[in-house]
Each structure stands twice: as structure tokens, then as C-alpha cells.
Design a protein around this motif. Structure first.
Motif, PDB file in Angstrom:
ATOM      1  N   THR A 175      -4.595  -9.922   3.055  1.00  0.00           N
ATOM      2  CA  THR A 175      -5.995 -10.374   3.034  1.00  0.00           C
ATOM      3  C   THR A 175      -6.318 -11.105   1.743  1.00  0.00           C
ATOM      4  O   THR A 175      -7.125 -12.032   1.725  1.00  0.00           O
ATOM      5  CB  THR A 175      -6.946  -9.180   3.273  1.00  0.00           C
ATOM      6  N   ARG A 176      -5.665 -10.722   0.648  1.00  0.00           N
ATOM      7  CA  ARG A 176      -5.846 -11.457  -0.606  1.00  0.00           C
ATOM      8  C   ARG A 176      -5.271 -12.870  -0.511  1.00  0.00           C
ATOM      9  O   ARG A 176      -5.727 -13.783  -1.211  1.00  0.00           O
ATOM     10  CB  ARG A 176      -5.178 -10.710  -1.758  1.00  0.00           C
ATOM     11  N   GLU A 177      -4.259 -13.027   0.340  1.00  0.00           N
ATOM     12  CA  GLU A 177      -3.664 -14.347   0.546  1.00  0.00           C
ATOM     13  C   GLU A 177      -4.470 -15.200   1.528  1.00  0.00           C
ATOM     14  O   GLU A 177      -4.084 -16.316   1.847  1.00  0.00           O
ATOM     15  CB  GLU A 177      -2.232 -14.196   1.058  1.00  0.00           C
ATOM     16  N   GLY A 178      -5.574 -14.643   2.016  1.00  0.00           N
ATOM     17  CA  GLY A 178      -6.439 -15.394   2.917  1.00  0.00           C
ATOM     18  C   GLY A 178      -6.115 -15.247   4.387  1.00  0.00           C
ATOM     19  O   GLY A 178      -6.672 -15.978   5.220  1.00  0.00           O
ATOM     20  N   LEU A 179      -5.227 -14.317   4.741  1.00  0.00           N
ATOM     21  CA  LEU A 179      -4.882 -14.113   6.143  1.00  0.00           C
ATOM     22  C   LEU A 179      -5.891 -13.193   6.828  1.00  0.00           C
ATOM     23  O   LEU A 179      -6.405 -12.259   6.214  1.00  0.00           O
ATOM     24  CB  LEU A 179      -3.488 -13.503   6.258  1.00  0.00           C
ATOM     25  N   ASP A 180      -6.146 -13.474   8.076  1.00  0.00           N
ATOM     26  CA  ASP A 180      -6.966 -12.602   8.915  1.00  0.00           C
ATOM     27  C   ASP A 180      -6.037 -11.538   9.497  1.00  0.00           C
ATOM     28  O   ASP A 180      -5.346 -11.774  10.492  1.00  0.00           O
ATOM     29  CB  ASP A 180      -7.631 -13.414  10.019  1.00  0.00           C
ATOM     30  N   VAL A 181      -5.987 -10.366   8.874  1.00  0.00           N
ATOM     31  CA  VAL A 181      -4.981  -9.360   9.195  1.00  0.00           C
ATOM     32  C   VAL A 181      -5.636  -8.061   9.636  1.00  0.00           C
ATOM     33  O   VAL A 181      -6.759  -7.746   9.216  1.00  0.00           O
ATOM     34  CB  VAL A 181      -4.054  -9.107   7.972  1.00  0.00           C
ATOM     35  N   ALA A 182      -4.955  -7.320  10.484  1.00  0.00           N
ATOM     36  CA  ALA A 182      -5.424  -6.000  10.923  1.00  0.00           C
ATOM     37  C   ALA A 182      -4.220  -5.080  11.053  1.00  0.00           C
ATOM     38  O   ALA A 182      -3.100  -5.533  11.326  1.00  0.00           O
ATOM     39  CB  ALA A 182      -6.161  -6.088  12.255  1.00  0.00           C
ATOM     40  N   PRO A 183      -4.419  -3.764  10.883  1.00  0.00           N
ATOM     41  CA  PRO A 183      -3.314  -2.816  11.043  1.00  0.00           C
ATOM     42  C   PRO A 183      -3.216  -2.298  12.472  1.00  0.00           C
ATOM     43  O   PRO A 183      -4.184  -2.338  13.234  1.00  0.00           O
ATOM     44  CB  PRO A 183      -3.716  -1.682  10.096  1.00  0.00           C
ATOM     45  N   PHE A 184      -2.035  -1.784  12.816  1.00  0.00           N
ATOM     46  CA  PHE A 184      -1.833  -1.183  14.130  1.00  0.00           C
ATOM     47  C   PHE A 184      -0.746  -0.132  14.041  1.00  0.00           C
ATOM     48  O   PHE A 184       0.286  -0.335  13.404  1.00  0.00           O
ATOM     49  CB  PHE A 184      -1.434  -2.238  15.166  1.00  0.00           C
ATOM     50  N   LYS A 185      -0.977   0.992  14.689  1.00  0.00           N
ATOM     51  CA  LYS A 185       0.061   1.989  14.928  1.00  0.00           C
ATOM     52  C   LYS A 185      -0.187   2.550  16.312  1.00  0.00           C
ATOM     53  O   LYS A 185      -1.252   3.113  16.584  1.00  0.00           O
ATOM     54  CB  LYS A 185       0.045   3.102  13.883  1.00  0.00           C
ATOM     55  N   VAL A 232      -2.796  -5.816  22.590  1.00  0.00           N
ATOM     56  CA  VAL A 232      -3.128  -7.148  23.101  1.00  0.00           C
ATOM     57  C   VAL A 232      -4.524  -7.558  22.643  1.00  0.00           C
ATOM     58  O   VAL A 232      -4.749  -8.701  22.215  1.00  0.00           O
ATOM     59  CB  VAL A 232      -3.018  -7.174  24.637  1.00  0.00           C
ATOM     60  N   ARG A 233      -5.478  -6.631  22.725  1.00  0.00           N
ATOM     61  CA  ARG A 233      -6.845  -6.948  22.274  1.00  0.00           C
ATOM     62  C   ARG A 233      -6.867  -7.247  20.778  1.00  0.00           C
ATOM     63  O   ARG A 233      -7.538  -8.181  20.323  1.00  0.00           O
ATOM     64  CB  ARG A 233      -7.783  -5.790  22.591  1.00  0.00           C
ATOM     65  N   LEU A 234      -6.138  -6.455  20.020  1.00  0.00           N
ATOM     66  CA  LEU A 234      -6.120  -6.647  18.570  1.00  0.00           C
ATOM     67  C   LEU A 234      -5.465  -7.972  18.211  1.00  0.00           C
ATOM     68  O   LEU A 234      -5.954  -8.716  17.345  1.00  0.00           O
ATOM     69  CB  LEU A 234      -5.383  -5.479  17.917  1.00  0.00           C
ATOM     70  N   ALA A 235      -4.366  -8.281  18.877  1.00  0.00           N
ATOM     71  CA  ALA A 235      -3.654  -9.523  18.599  1.00  0.00           C
ATOM     72  C   ALA A 235      -4.494 -10.752  18.937  1.00  0.00           C
ATOM     73  O   ALA A 235      -4.349 -11.807  18.311  1.00  0.00           O
ATOM     74  CB  ALA A 235      -2.341  -9.554  19.378  1.00  0.00           C
ATOM     75  N   ALA A 236      -5.371 -10.627  19.919  1.00  0.00           N
ATOM     76  CA  ALA A 236      -6.231 -11.754  20.294  1.00  0.00           C
ATOM     77  C   ALA A 236      -7.312 -12.021  19.252  1.00  0.00           C
ATOM     78  O   ALA A 236      -7.874 -13.119  19.213  1.00  0.00           O
ATOM     79  CB  ALA A 236      -6.872 -11.482  21.653  1.00  0.00           C
ATOM     80  N   ARG A 237      -7.592 -11.040  18.403  1.00  0.00           N
ATOM     81  CA  ARG A 237      -8.685 -11.170  17.444  1.00  0.00           C
ATOM     82  C   ARG A 237      -8.226 -11.560  16.042  1.00  0.00           C
ATOM     83  O   ARG A 237      -9.052 -11.972  15.220  1.00  0.00           O
ATOM     84  CB  ARG A 237      -9.447  -9.845  17.335  1.00  0.00           C
ATOM     85  N   HIS A 238      -6.928 -11.417  15.754  1.00  0.00           N
ATOM     86  CA  HIS A 238      -6.450 -11.613  14.381  1.00  0.00           C
ATOM     87  C   HIS A 238      -5.209 -12.497  14.348  1.00  0.00           C
ATOM     88  O   HIS A 238      -4.431 -12.537  15.301  1.00  0.00           O
ATOM     89  CB  HIS A 238      -6.136 -10.259  13.738  1.00  0.00           C
ATOM     90  N   ASP A 239      -5.037 -13.176  13.225  1.00  0.00           N
ATOM     91  CA  ASP A 239      -3.873 -14.050  13.056  1.00  0.00           C
ATOM     92  C   ASP A 239      -2.617 -13.270  12.705  1.00  0.00           C
ATOM     93  O   ASP A 239      -1.507 -13.718  13.005  1.00  0.00           O
ATOM     94  CB  ASP A 239      -4.145 -15.078  11.948  1.00  0.00           C
ATOM     95  N   ALA A 240      -2.783 -12.142  12.033  1.00  0.00           N
ATOM     96  CA  ALA A 240      -1.625 -11.366  11.596  1.00  0.00           C
ATOM     97  C   ALA A 240      -1.878  -9.890  11.860  1.00  0.00           C
ATOM     98  O   ALA A 240      -3.001  -9.402  11.683  1.00  0.00           O
ATOM     99  CB  ALA A 240      -1.349 -11.598  10.109  1.00  0.00           C
ATOM    100  N   ILE A 241      -0.840  -9.177  12.272  1.00  0.00           N
ATOM    101  CA  ILE A 241      -0.910  -7.742  12.505  1.00  0.00           C
ATOM    102  C   ILE A 241       0.188  -7.059  11.680  1.00  0.00           C
ATOM    103  O   ILE A 241       1.357  -7.449  11.758  1.00  0.00           O
ATOM    104  CB  ILE A 241      -0.721  -7.373  13.990  1.00  0.00           C
ATOM    105  N   VAL A 242      -0.208  -6.064  10.886  1.00  0.00           N
ATOM    106  CA  VAL A 242       0.760  -5.226  10.181  1.00  0.00           C
ATOM    107  C   VAL A 242       0.928  -3.950  11.006  1.00  0.00           C
ATOM    108  O   VAL A 242      -0.022  -3.189  11.194  1.00  0.00           O
ATOM    109  CB  VAL A 242       0.297  -4.888   8.752  1.00  0.00           C
ATOM    110  N   ILE A 243       2.129  -3.748  11.516  1.00  0.00           N
ATOM    111  CA  ILE A 243       2.406  -2.650  12.447  1.00  0.00           C
ATOM    112  C   ILE A 243       3.183  -1.559  11.730  1.00  0.00           C
ATOM    113  O   ILE A 243       4.228  -1.829  11.133  1.00  0.00           O
ATOM    114  CB  ILE A 243       3.217  -3.142  13.656  1.00  0.00           C
ATOM    115  N   GLU A 244       2.692  -0.345  11.805  1.00  0.00           N
ATOM    116  CA  GLU A 244       3.410   0.796  11.237  1.00  0.00           C
ATOM    117  C   GLU A 244       4.147   1.530  12.343  1.00  0.00           C
ATOM    118  O   GLU A 244       3.570   1.874  13.375  1.00  0.00           O
ATOM    119  CB  GLU A 244       2.450   1.754  10.537  1.00  0.00           C
ATOM    120  N   GLY A 245       5.420   1.775  12.129  1.00  0.00           N
ATOM    121  CA  GLY A 245       6.192   2.572  13.065  1.00  0.00           C
ATOM    122  C   GLY A 245       5.966   4.049  12.841  1.00  0.00           C
ATOM    123  O   GLY A 245       5.108   4.464  12.059  1.00  0.00           O
TER     124      GLY A 245
END
Length: 358
Positions: A28-38, A131-144
């Protein structure tokens, strides 16, 4: 979604949550529209958030629960947290049973089903959220979760393997999936963990592994040589980072009671009863800034306490039986009769009531 970054771990407790949180803030500091997912958490540490991405926690929408890690990752990404970020939350109630929280709501029918039998249903719901989250954001950080190399669980592993495939397919030709694999070097055997996990990854996902990360390192990083070079020669995957041991990062531990919320030893002496089925234990970490909290598991450890705390419980009957077996029920009642202060959560109140009855 243009890019997905998967954070796998060589084991539980390797540092996936911390690394994912840091990556959310960096992105987000780099200007990306990012959200987390697990896709699925197993934890009794949870936060209440809106069910829908546009909901409000002040009464403007339905509410539900997600794991604490994704709540803090959303804050790091500077996006409002909601249940699609952690669609499946398993809250352990005993060694062989968990309460299933699906899309933020407890589901009794799924909780009664066997793990393998319900996995396909949970995977479908989790994919819908992704799928819903991916449609709203440019980048997703996924935790396994745990390790992606648990070959006995691979057919049902939608958290590590399934999610990676969803991300790869949704990113399409213009997008990309990249994965990091983190290992806890403080425990020893980190190079073996990394190589073994790489070797056991499914053939279709191994090319997504972009780099290794060593976490909880203490000492001179130069002493790691020639390990990283030899590992890269074996796998083709470089070591991208070495993270130092950092105990005071302030993020909650998800899966267990790793450390007492100890402070500097000043202020009121608070004894927190650490029964076996604690819930939301991470909330007590903030006490360390103004008091001297400690976990107690025996009657003797109550001596000298200014206040006794009876925390949340996911299995009141079991924790009350444990309380009595330790003799803590009598000790807590005696503490209260001696004008000692006590505080109890909702489940703690039920245990307190049971402790007062013979």
C-alpha cells in the motif's frame, strides 16, 4: 486482480502472518490497491467486522467474525476489513472438534460434519469470497496455513493449494501468481524444511515459488553461507530475505499460547487464568503497557495478585472441570472473599458461577 502474492510456510509458526502483514503495508505504501486473504483460519482469536465489503460496524450492515491476523493485515493495507478476507474460521472447542464460522457466522450443521466431508463445501464458499475480493482489488496478499506440503491432506487443501490455483486462474494471461516460502530458522533445520517443502509441492504450483525467506534469525547473517547458494543450486529458487528475530511486533499469535503478556513488572499484578480452551487471548497483550499481567495455571500462582481475570472459553464445561482439578476454583473464591478484585468475560462468568458452587 493483476497480481497475487502467496505466502506459504514450511511449518506452523514460521511467520506467515507477520510476513503477510508486512507485505500488505509495503504494497500500500507503493501505491498498490491491496487486500489480504486467508481461506481458512484455525484460531480462537477473532475480530468482529462487516459481512459485506461496503458494510459499516456502526450498525450500517450485518457483522461477522474473522481471524485476528486478517483483521490486522487489512489495517496494514489500509482497507476496511470484512468477512471475505477470511471466509472460513475454525474455532477449536476440543482436540477433535471445532466450531465452523462460515462467512462470519457460526454454522452448527457444518460444525457437526467430519473434516474431510465438509472440506468441499467450505472450499466453494471460500472461493466465492476470493473471487469477490479479487474483483475489487489490484493485488491480493494470500496467507497459507500450516504447510503446503502436507501430502496426506493435499486433496482437501484448499487453503494453500486450492487458493494458489484460484489466484493463478483468475490472474489470467495478463496477471501473475508469485509465492514465497518462509521458514523459522530459530527452530533449526530451516534449509531442510525449505528444500523438503519445495520437493513436495505439486508440479503445477512449484514454478510459482519465487523465493525463500528465513525468519527469526539471530546473529551474523554472513554465517548462513554457503547454505543459500547450495539451496538455490538444488531448487533454482533464491533466498530473497532474512528477517531478524522480533518478539515485540505487537501482532497476536493466532494458534496458541506462545508467550505471556508480560510487561515491565510495574502496575497492578493481574493473574489471567490460562485454562485449556482460551479464546481471544491476544486481547490481553495490551495490559502489559499498564500493568504486570501473567498467565496462571495453579492455585499457588494466584498469590500476590491484585486482580484475577477469567477469560473467554470455547468449552466452558471442560474448562470448569480443569479449574476444579487444579484447585483454582477454591483459590479464586478465596481471593474474592479477601476483597480481591476479579473480572470475567461472558464465558468466564459461567465458570465463575460454577466455581462458587460445590
Amino acid at each position: 486482480m493483476k497480481i497475487a502474492l502467496m505466502v506459504w510456510g514450511a511449518s506452523s509458526g514460521a511467520g506467515k502472518s507477520l510476513l503477510a502483514t508486512a507485505l500488505c503495508r509495503w504494497a500500500t505504501r507503493e501505491g498498490l490497491d491491496v487486500a489480504p486473504f486467508k481461506a481458512q483460519n484455525m484460531s480462537n482469536n477473532a475480530r468482529v467486522v462487516p459481512v459485506h465489503a461496503d458494510g459499516l460496524t456502526d450498525g450500517g450492515g450485518a457483522l461477522g467474525e474473522i481471524g485476528s491476523a486478517q483483521y490486522f493485515q487489512a489495517l496494514a493495507a489500509r482497507v476496511p476489513p470484512h468477512v471475505d478476507m477470511n471466509p472460513v474460521l475454525l474455532k477449536p472447542e476440543r482436540d477433535t472438534a471445532s466450531q465452523v464460522v462460515l462467512q462470519g457466522q457460526a454454522n452448527a450443521a457444518l460444525s457437526r460434519m467430519g473434516w474431510r466431508e465438509r472440506s468441499a463445501l467450505l472450499a466453494t464458499a471460500a472461493r466465492d469470497s476470493f473471487v469477490r475480493l479479487a474483483a475489487r482489488h489490484d493485488a491480493i496478499v494470500i496467507e497459507g496455513a500450516g504447510s503446503p506440503a502436507e501430502i496426506n491432506l493435499a486433496p482437501q487443501d484448499y487453503v494453500n493449494l486450492g487458493t494458489a490455483r484460484w489466484a493463478r486462474d483468475l490472474a489470467g494471461a495478463r496477471g501473475r501468481l508469485r509465492a514465497l516460502l518462509v521458514a523459522d530458522i530459530d527452530r533449526g533445520g530451516a534449509f531442510a524444511h525449505l528444500h523438503g517443502t519445495w520437493a513436495l509441492l505439486p508440479d503445477d504450483l512449484r514454478p510459482a515459488l519465487t523465493g525463500f525467506v528465513l525468519n527469526k534469525f539471530r546473529g551474523d547473517a554472513a554465517l548462513l553461507a554457503p547454505g543459500p547458494e547450495q539451496l538455490q543450486a538444488l531448487t533454482g529458487v533464491p533466498l530473497l530475505g532474512v528477517l531478524p528475530m522480533k518478539r515485540d511486533h505487537g501482532l497476536p499469535e493466532e494458534d496458541g499460547l506462545y508467550a505471556a503478556p508480560t510487561g515491565g513488572g510495574s502496575g497492578p499484578r493481574i493473574a489471567i487464568v490460562a485454562w485449556p480452551h482460551l479464546s481471544n487471548l491476544d486481547e490481553f497483550q495490551s495490559l502489559a503497557g499498564a500493568a504486570a499481567p501473567r498467565w496462571v495455571r495453579s492455585a499457588a500462582e494466584l498469590d500476590g495478585s491484585d486482580c484475577v481475570v477469567l477469560p473467554g472459553s470455547k468449552q466452558v464445561s471442560g474448562d470448569l472441570a480443569w479449574l476444579r482439578a487444579q484447585g483454582l476454583d477454591r483459590a479464586i473464591v478465596a481471593h474474592a472473599h479477601a476483597a480481591g478484585r476479579y473480572w470475567a468475560s461472558a464465558a468466564g462468568c459461567r465458570c465463575w458461577g460454577g466455581a462458587r458452587r460445590p
